[in-house]
Design an enzyme around this catalytic site. Structure first.
Site, PDB file in Angstrom:
ATOM      1  N   HIS A  53      -8.957   1.725  -5.435  1.00  0.00           N
ATOM      2  CA  HIS A  53      -8.077   0.864  -4.637  1.00  0.00           C
ATOM      3  C   HIS A  53      -6.641   1.308  -4.832  1.00  0.00           C
ATOM      4  O   HIS A  53      -6.255   1.705  -5.939  1.00  0.00           O
ATOM      5  CB  HIS A  53      -8.204  -0.597  -5.065  1.00  0.00           C
ATOM      6  CG  HIS A  53      -9.579  -1.131  -4.870  1.00  0.00           C
ATOM      7  ND1 HIS A  53     -10.049  -1.511  -3.623  1.00  0.00           N
ATOM      8  CD2 HIS A  53     -10.609  -1.294  -5.732  1.00  0.00           C
ATOM      9  CE1 HIS A  53     -11.306  -1.909  -3.748  1.00  0.00           C
ATOM     10  NE2 HIS A  53     -11.669  -1.777  -5.018  1.00  0.00           N
TER      11      HIS A  53
ATOM     12  N   TYR B 186       0.797  -1.234   0.000  1.00  0.00           N
ATOM     13  CA  TYR B 186       0.000   0.000   0.000  1.00  0.00           C
ATOM     14  C   TYR B 186       0.828   1.283   0.000  1.00  0.00           C
ATOM     15  O   TYR B 186       0.264   2.377  -0.016  1.00  0.00           O
ATOM     16  CB  TYR B 186      -0.952  -0.009   1.207  1.00  0.00           C
ATOM     17  CG  TYR B 186      -1.922  -1.181   1.172  1.00  0.00           C
ATOM     18  CD1 TYR B 186      -2.833  -1.301   0.127  1.00  0.00           C
ATOM     19  CD2 TYR B 186      -1.915  -2.160   2.150  1.00  0.00           C
ATOM     20  CE1 TYR B 186      -3.716  -2.369   0.069  1.00  0.00           C
ATOM     21  CE2 TYR B 186      -2.796  -3.234   2.105  1.00  0.00           C
ATOM     22  CZ  TYR B 186      -3.690  -3.330   1.061  1.00  0.00           C
ATOM     23  OH  TYR B 186      -4.565  -4.384   0.997  1.00  0.00           O
TER      24      TYR B 186
HETATM   25  C1  DQA Z   1      -7.776  -2.305  -0.950  1.00  0.00           C
HETATM   26  C2  DQA Z   1      -7.775  -3.713  -1.537  1.00  0.00           C
HETATM   27  C3  DQA Z   1      -8.607  -4.657  -0.683  1.00  0.00           C
HETATM   28  O1  DQA Z   1      -8.556  -5.977  -1.212  1.00  0.00           O
HETATM   29  C4  DQA Z   1      -8.065  -4.702   0.733  1.00  0.00           C
HETATM   30  O2  DQA Z   1      -8.892  -5.503   1.545  1.00  0.00           O
HETATM   31  C5  DQA Z   1      -7.907  -3.339   1.328  1.00  0.00           C
HETATM   32  C6  DQA Z   1      -7.318  -2.298   0.492  1.00  0.00           C
HETATM   33  C7  DQA Z   1      -6.846  -1.357  -1.726  1.00  0.00           C
HETATM   34  O3  DQA Z   1      -6.995  -0.149  -1.589  1.00  0.00           O
HETATM   35  O4  DQA Z   1      -5.946  -1.826  -2.444  1.00  0.00           O
HETATM   36  O5  DQA Z   1      -8.188  -3.110   2.507  1.00  0.00           O
HETATM   37  O6  DQA Z   1      -9.088  -1.791  -1.042  1.00  0.00           O
END
Ligand code: DQA
Length: 153
Positions: free
Chosen positions: A99, A22
């Site tokens: 995402h 992330y």
């Molecule tokens: C997310 C992707 C999701 O699969 C994960 O559960 C998250 C973050 C993303 O921003 O990449 O909490 O939404």
């Protein structure tokens, strides 16, 4: 234009949460940058984050008449929350699903989005830039379609 930026579970921990997936930018750094960019574009952003499904739905319901669109990262709820999916349909606001990561390139349980079908679009895989691109999409959408031969806006 006033937009809601709504984050689901554990997105408050971005920066320290699995940084290899992330990124290292904290949410407050991302938020500051988005706010500046939005001000430049003449957009007001309202930020909210909820760890619980009900909390996310409450925010959507509460803000539904005060915003013109939603930039939504539902976190893991993306993959299984029919309640959130129905809440998006119920408020009839344009929602862009965002995402940080590209869920389709990750574990199989992340490959399905149950909210995508009630969103106007989806931006994923660009890290924090996914939010900037969603903001840009709302602004350009509000400006209307580019005419043939126009400089792309
Ligand atoms: C997310 C992707 C999701 O699969 C994960 O559960 C998250 C973050 C993303 O921003 O990449 O909490 O939404």
């Amino acid at each position: 234009m006033r937009l809601l930026v709504l984050n689901g579970p554990s997105l408050n921990l971005v920066g320290e949460r699995e940084p290899s997936v992330y990124g290292r930018e904290t949410w407050s750094e991302i938020e500051d940058r988005l706010r500046l960019r939005a001000a430049h574009l003449g957009v007001e952003l309202v930020f909210a984050q909820e760890n619980g499904e009900g909390g996310l739905i409450d925010v959507l319901q509460r803000e539904r008449r005060d915003v013109q669109g939603v930039i939504l990262n539902p976190g893991a709820y993306t993959h299984y929350s029919y309640a959130l999916r129905d809440a998006i349909a119920a408020v009839s606001l344009p929602v862009i699903e965002v995402h940080l990561s590209l869920p389709e390139a990750r574990e199989p349980f992340r490959h399905r989005s149950v909210v995508a079908s009630v969103c106007i679009g989806r931006i994923a895989g660009f890290g924090a830039l996914s939010y900037d691109l969603a903001l840009e999409a709302f602004v350009r959408r509000a400006a209307g379609p580019a005419e043939d031969g126009d400089t792309p806006r």
